[in-house]
Design a protein around this motif. Sequence first.
Motif, short mmCIF file in Angstrom:
data_model
loop_
_atom_site.label_atom_id
_atom_site.label_comp_id
_atom_site.label_asym_id
_atom_site.label_seq_id
_atom_site.Cartn_x
_atom_site.Cartn_y
_atom_site.Cartn_z
N UNK A 74 -87.72 34.92 14.09
CA UNK A 74 -87.39 33.84 13.15
C UNK A 74 -88.61 33.67 12.26
N UNK A 75 -88.50 34.07 11.00
CA UNK A 75 -89.66 34.11 10.09
C UNK A 75 -89.68 32.84 9.24
N UNK A 76 -90.63 31.96 9.53
CA UNK A 76 -90.66 30.67 8.82
C UNK A 76 -91.96 30.47 8.06
N UNK A 77 -92.71 31.55 7.85
CA UNK A 77 -93.99 31.38 7.15
C UNK A 77 -93.89 31.72 5.66
N UNK A 78 -92.96 32.59 5.31
CA UNK A 78 -92.89 33.07 3.94
C UNK A 78 -93.99 34.08 3.62
N UNK A 79 -94.64 34.60 4.65
CA UNK A 79 -95.67 35.63 4.48
C UNK A 79 -94.95 36.98 4.51
N UNK A 80 -94.85 37.61 3.33
CA UNK A 80 -93.91 38.73 3.19
C UNK A 80 -94.21 39.91 4.12
N UNK A 81 -95.49 40.14 4.41
CA UNK A 81 -95.77 41.28 5.31
C UNK A 81 -95.18 41.05 6.70
N UNK B 250 -84.84 35.65 8.21
CA UNK B 250 -85.89 35.29 7.26
C UNK B 250 -85.55 33.96 6.61
N UNK B 251 -86.52 33.02 6.62
CA UNK B 251 -86.30 31.71 6.01
C UNK B 251 -87.38 31.32 5.01
N UNK B 252 -88.57 31.90 5.15
CA UNK B 252 -89.66 31.54 4.23
C UNK B 252 -89.41 32.10 2.84
N UNK B 253 -90.04 31.52 1.84
CA UNK B 253 -89.80 31.93 0.45
C UNK B 253 -91.12 32.32 -0.20
N UNK B 254 -91.47 33.62 -0.12
CA UNK B 254 -92.75 34.05 -0.70
C UNK B 254 -92.66 34.25 -2.21
N UNK B 255 -93.83 34.24 -2.86
CA UNK B 255 -93.91 34.65 -4.26
C UNK B 255 -94.02 36.16 -4.34
#
Lengths: 356, 356
Positions: A243-250, A267-272
């Motif tokens: 469960x990816x909640x950091x938005x850290x794309x790597x 995936x839940x985080x929203x990276x730039x």
Amino acid sequence: MKAIAVKSGAGKPELIEVPDPVPDDGEALVRTLRVGVDGTDHEVIAGGHGGTPEGEDHLILGHEAVGVVADPNGTSLSEGDVVVPTVRRAPNGPNEYFERGEPDMAPDGQYHERGIVGKHGFMSEYFTSPEEYLVPIPDELAEIGFLVEPVSITEKAVEHARASRSAFEWNPSSAVILGNGSLGLLTLAMFVDSFDRAYCLGRRERPDITIDIIESLGGTYINSNETPVAAIPDVYGAPDLIYEATGYAKHAFDSVEALAPNGVAALLGVPGDWEFEVNGGKIHREIVLHNKAIIGSVNSHVHHFEAAVDSLQRMDDEFIDALVTGVYELDSFADAFVNDDTTIKTAVQFSRYEER
Amino acid sequence: MKAIAVKSGAGKPELIEVPDPVPDDGEALVRTLRVGVDGTDHEVIAGGHGGTPEGEDHLILGHEAVGVVADPNGTSLSEGDVVVPTVRRAPNGPNEYFERGEPDMAPDGQYHERGIVGKHGFMSEYFTSPEEYLVPIPDELAEIGFLVEPVSITEKAVEHARASRSAFEWNPSSAVILGNGSLGLLTLAMFVDSFDRAYCLGRRERPDITIDIIESLGGTYINSNETPVAAIPDVYGAPDLIYEATGYAKHAFDSVEALAPNGVAALLGVPGDWEFEVNGGKIHREIVLHNKAIIGSVNSHVHHFEAAVDSLQRMDDEFIDALVTGVYELDSFADAFVNDDTTIKTAVQFSRYEER
């Protein structure tokens, strides 16, 4: 009435005076109890995400609200009902996604998000909402009802992740949550019940209040400085769900390889934007040969809010007390937006349940 | 009996003599009719994939077979039944995946694949198989039964792709198949029935036999030299489903962005390692904000074979005739392994249905 808003370019929230809202037909008037603050609010304040309503120079913040119906205004709600509002609204009359109760699946341009993009949020003494976007919750959740919205985010993500694994017999035993913020911790409180082993990854060193919470829930803390995502299988076994909640794309790319066969990454985080090199052939091959899935999940709808109420009721009071590090009155509202190592989850208090 | 095998390091198939197989308890003896050749065979021959059975210096090829039961050997099958064998077998006694009928979900080390890795294939005059891995098919499919296995690969991938979209109302209207090889064309023949618009992408220039087939099926050919994957949305509209059958890893990454909101990419190709730069932040963000899914799919199980029989029966004879560019007798078996622009699907003929 008083409201907490951010003006375009101001970079910080301020207390403003706005007219009391008047409910339209089909809408109820709600007296606001508490409104939570999360990472999205910080992004909106910083100007990296969201936008003000058309023709206005400010946005009233807040999308994690709980309130009490002050005027049912002809709806089926009753005065005194404790309610939580959902976040998305149709911008120009209903579209197919809203009509079928799945506004969370609406694409760009077919939704506004209250307190985030295109429509004022709930950080005001009163707000109005169409009845169908107000989810009644038990009175005893009045104080922590602002946690229903974040928990609903996980309900949706897990529903979609499980759906992706529904074409075969999937018996997951372990889950790793990437991110030890408030959403990560709420999710861990849910996962310790549904997985044999539940882990939460962060980059904090001990002593730390989030690590204490992780361990008191029965979870295992993974320090990403010692065990990066790619090393998780070797140290803790390959997880069935990430469960990816950091938005850290790597993290998203490393997750694909870290997953157990037949596993799923939500995936839940929203990276730039961020360009980097990957072994794309290896990632692609790993997805195929081990039947893996990656699903993205944003927002949530009424059913997820209802499921979140059940989940929240199962959580320990002690956990909630530790998670909510501050609830601030209007005269010290700025403290709710401070984000440091002693902060996990904060809220602004607009009124009390007992008041009339 | 005669068999077609590849010796370790030889780089090409040869005709060898091996003892006639004797069925164990629970196994039937099958007289082989035809065995198809596909890209996996070429990879196995080249040594890039698969492996010989333990302690042997050669692997009998072939995983796309159709045959006739020659000796039921006490199973519930009857002599003369036309059957198609599934591909995976448990290496060291049954494991949980095989026990529940889902060998396609078994991870590395918990399966052999006949004709590919660890166990001899079906390119011999006779083969044996446990009854539960022999799927009876109608007699009239005896000639084209070697297409059941490749079609079953798509049945599984589509089942998993649809499952991933089953938590909401998904109404897909368009699908893009990446790859105009035999699997891509078989998949197109299925997709023209279930999608309003079906596209097939390749890198061939006209005139070309695969483009003729695509258009005769009612599909649209996309020339990747003119319209790369990333440009598909602008030219043809964003597809709801992308079926990746080339194993070209950049396609997988470009597919994420090319998909319509709420779309799914099914990956089936198996690339080697390949490092390249991606805008990982943008890909990650796009998956989240538009609720997209990526699923990997490998192999297939009995239910997919059964579904494939139905799909195959719905396909036009003319399409099948154009697809199968050559069926070769044993004395010219090498022609079945030639792969040029006039080749789409080939098979080796071991015996005829009418023979006894």
